[in-house]
Design an enzyme around this catalytic site. Structure first.
Site, mmCIF file in Angstrom:
data_model
loop_
_atom_site.group_PDB
_atom_site.id
_atom_site.type_symbol
_atom_site.label_atom_id
_atom_site.label_comp_id
_atom_site.label_asym_id
_atom_site.label_seq_id
_atom_site.Cartn_x
_atom_site.Cartn_y
_atom_site.Cartn_z
ATOM 1 N N ARG A 52 23.650 2.917 17.851
ATOM 2 C CA ARG A 52 22.311 2.586 17.332
ATOM 3 C C ARG A 52 21.856 3.769 16.502
ATOM 4 O O ARG A 52 21.697 4.880 17.015
ATOM 5 C CB ARG A 52 21.339 2.324 18.485
ATOM 6 C CG ARG A 52 19.897 2.237 18.025
ATOM 7 C CD ARG A 52 18.966 1.696 19.079
ATOM 8 N NE ARG A 52 19.179 0.275 19.288
ATOM 9 C CZ ARG A 52 18.318 -0.526 19.927
ATOM 10 N NH1 ARG A 52 17.193 -0.037 20.419
ATOM 11 N NH2 ARG A 52 18.583 -1.805 20.078
ATOM 12 N N HIS B 69 20.735 -6.107 13.123
ATOM 13 C CA HIS B 69 20.831 -6.068 14.589
ATOM 14 C C HIS B 69 21.698 -7.253 15.041
ATOM 15 O O HIS B 69 21.220 -8.205 15.650
ATOM 16 C CB HIS B 69 19.418 -6.149 15.183
ATOM 17 C CG HIS B 69 19.330 -5.722 16.617
ATOM 18 N ND1 HIS B 69 20.413 -5.257 17.334
ATOM 19 C CD2 HIS B 69 18.276 -5.686 17.474
ATOM 20 C CE1 HIS B 69 20.020 -4.963 18.559
ATOM 21 N NE2 HIS B 69 18.729 -5.206 18.680
ATOM 22 N N GLN C 273 21.846 -8.584 18.741
ATOM 23 C CA GLN C 273 20.641 -9.331 19.091
ATOM 24 C C GLN C 273 20.795 -10.796 18.673
ATOM 25 O O GLN C 273 20.501 -11.717 19.434
ATOM 26 C CB GLN C 273 19.431 -8.701 18.369
ATOM 27 C CG GLN C 273 18.137 -9.451 18.571
ATOM 28 C CD GLN C 273 17.638 -9.364 19.994
ATOM 29 O OE1 GLN C 273 17.511 -8.281 20.552
ATOM 30 N NE2 GLN C 273 17.350 -10.508 20.614
ATOM 31 N N ASP D 280 9.129 -10.220 15.729
ATOM 32 C CA ASP D 280 9.588 -8.861 16.060
ATOM 33 C C ASP D 280 8.397 -7.934 15.796
ATOM 34 O O ASP D 280 7.430 -8.343 15.125
ATOM 35 C CB ASP D 280 10.788 -8.525 15.138
ATOM 36 C CG ASP D 280 11.350 -7.121 15.336
ATOM 37 O OD1 ASP D 280 11.062 -6.481 16.359
ATOM 38 O OD2 ASP D 280 12.100 -6.660 14.437
ATOM 39 N N CYS E 277 12.664 -10.526 20.126
ATOM 40 C CA CYS E 277 13.771 -9.660 20.545
ATOM 41 C C CYS E 277 13.323 -8.647 21.601
ATOM 42 O O CYS E 277 14.155 -8.140 22.351
ATOM 43 C CB CYS E 277 14.358 -8.941 19.334
ATOM 44 S SG CYS E 277 13.115 -8.041 18.381
ATOM 45 N N ARG F 35 21.522 -11.275 26.035
ATOM 46 C CA ARG F 35 22.102 -10.091 25.402
ATOM 47 C C ARG F 35 23.356 -9.663 26.175
ATOM 48 O O ARG F 35 24.378 -9.320 25.604
ATOM 49 C CB ARG F 35 21.091 -8.928 25.391
ATOM 50 C CG ARG F 35 19.841 -9.125 24.555
ATOM 51 C CD ARG F 35 20.155 -9.186 23.080
ATOM 52 N NE ARG F 35 20.939 -8.066 22.615
ATOM 53 C CZ ARG F 35 20.440 -6.863 22.267
ATOM 54 N NH1 ARG F 35 19.139 -6.662 22.296
ATOM 55 N NH2 ARG F 35 21.229 -5.897 21.836
#
Ligand code: CP
Ligand code: NVA
Length: 308
Positions: A106, A133, A136, A227, A267, A295
């Site tokens: 990340r 992402h 996700q 988000d 998310c 996830r």
């Protein structure tokens, strides 16, 4: 019963690193892991985790997924490793890939992630960059599939910043042929390159719609997704963005414009009363915590494919 598959690409840096067939197969494997129909063990495999930004879900879901596969994880953070001191990525990548079997990263720039992948002899996974992402989005489409069985006729509306999460939703939507509508304030549209790539995959079928009108975007939609307005690294823009995004909150009055059986995704982490109301997160339409659980299943499937 499907076991696991080998992916054509070594790395998972972008949603487009897998084909639509591979995407659907990963979702099927994830479903089998979730239902406990698949008990695959990849003994002694090691996942390295490099997180230059904070994380709860991604970090823990990778750790637990790896442990369920019989492997282990090494969690590096910039402050306690030499990464924070500025050791070149090409050195870190060459060293870590001699210890680990796969590395999830990340970080901020997609180009840094690509640099890791260039120098790593082992698969590299995007655990979020400023651009994408993709892990996700695997879980997002798994959650959508659980609800609607297939993706035919599903309309997914994302309300918010045209940032990493929106970009990956657009790319996966294109791969799967799902209509994706993005509603964002002017100046916060998704990345142009991402839009162009998606349009090519959609073959100009007009299934990607970008608008500045959230009410128009949710009409008849099956999935409403949002988000945070200010992403990690944008903390100093918070005041300005809070103003710019007024009117882009998913609240009950906006939800009323969607299909009556629409579901709500986020998310997480969420700022309640900003991009989404508390009432909507807690409503019966919310699948946000199923999405968070997925996830783990989706990443267990992804790891099993990259490591087999
Ligand atoms: N959704 C997500 O990636 O959450 P974390 O930042 O907690 O990992
Ligand atoms: N867009 C958000 C996603 C967090 C999971 C961020 O980058 O902070």
């Amino acid at each position: 019963m499907l076991k696991t598959i080998k992916l054509a690409n070594k790395n998972f840096l972008s949603s487009l690193d897998i084909s639509s067939e591979e995407f659907l197969q990963i979702l099927e494997i994830a479903k089998n892991f979730k239902n406990k129909d698949l008990n695959l063990k990849l003994k002694d495999k090691v996942l390295g985790l490099i997180f230059d930004k904070s994380s709860t879900r991604t970090r823990v879901s990778f750790q637990v997924a790896m442990s369920r596969l019989g492997g282990t994880t090494v969690d590096l953070n910039p402050n306690t490793s030499q990464i924070g001191r500025g050791e070149p990525i090409r050195d870190t990548a060459r060293v870590l890939s001699r210890y680990c079997d796969v590395i999830a990263i990340r970080t901020f720039k997609q180009s840094d992630l690509e640099e890791y992948a260039k120098w790593s002899s082992k698969p590299v996974i995007n655990a979020l960059t400023d651009l994408e992402h993709p892990c996700q989005t695997l879980a997002d489409f798994m959650t959508i599939k659980e609800e609607f069985i297939d993706f035919k006729n599903v309309v997914l509306t994302f309300i918010g910043d045209g940032n990493n999460v929106a970009n990956s939703l657009i790319l996966c939507g294109a791969l799967l042929g799902v209509e994706v509508r993005i509603a964002c304030p002017k100046g916060y549209e998704p990345n142009d390159l991402v839009i162009n790539k998606a349009q090519k995959i959609y073959k100009n079928k007009n299934l990607l719609k970008i608008t500045n009108d959230p009410i128009a975007a949710v009409q008849g939609a099956n999935v409403l997704y949002t988000d945070v307005w200010s992403s990690m690294g944008e903390e100093n823009q918070k005041k300005e963005k809070d103003k710019d995004f007024l009117g882009f909150t998913i609240d009950q009055s906006l939800v009323k414009n969607a299909d009556k059986d629409a579901i709500i995704l986020h998310c997480l982490p969420a700022y309640r009363a900003k991009e989404i109301s508390d009432e909507v997160i807690e409503s019966e339409k919310s699948r946000i915590f199923e999405q968070a659980e997925n996830r783990m299943h989706a990443q267990q499937a992804l790891l099993s494919c990259l490591l087999s």
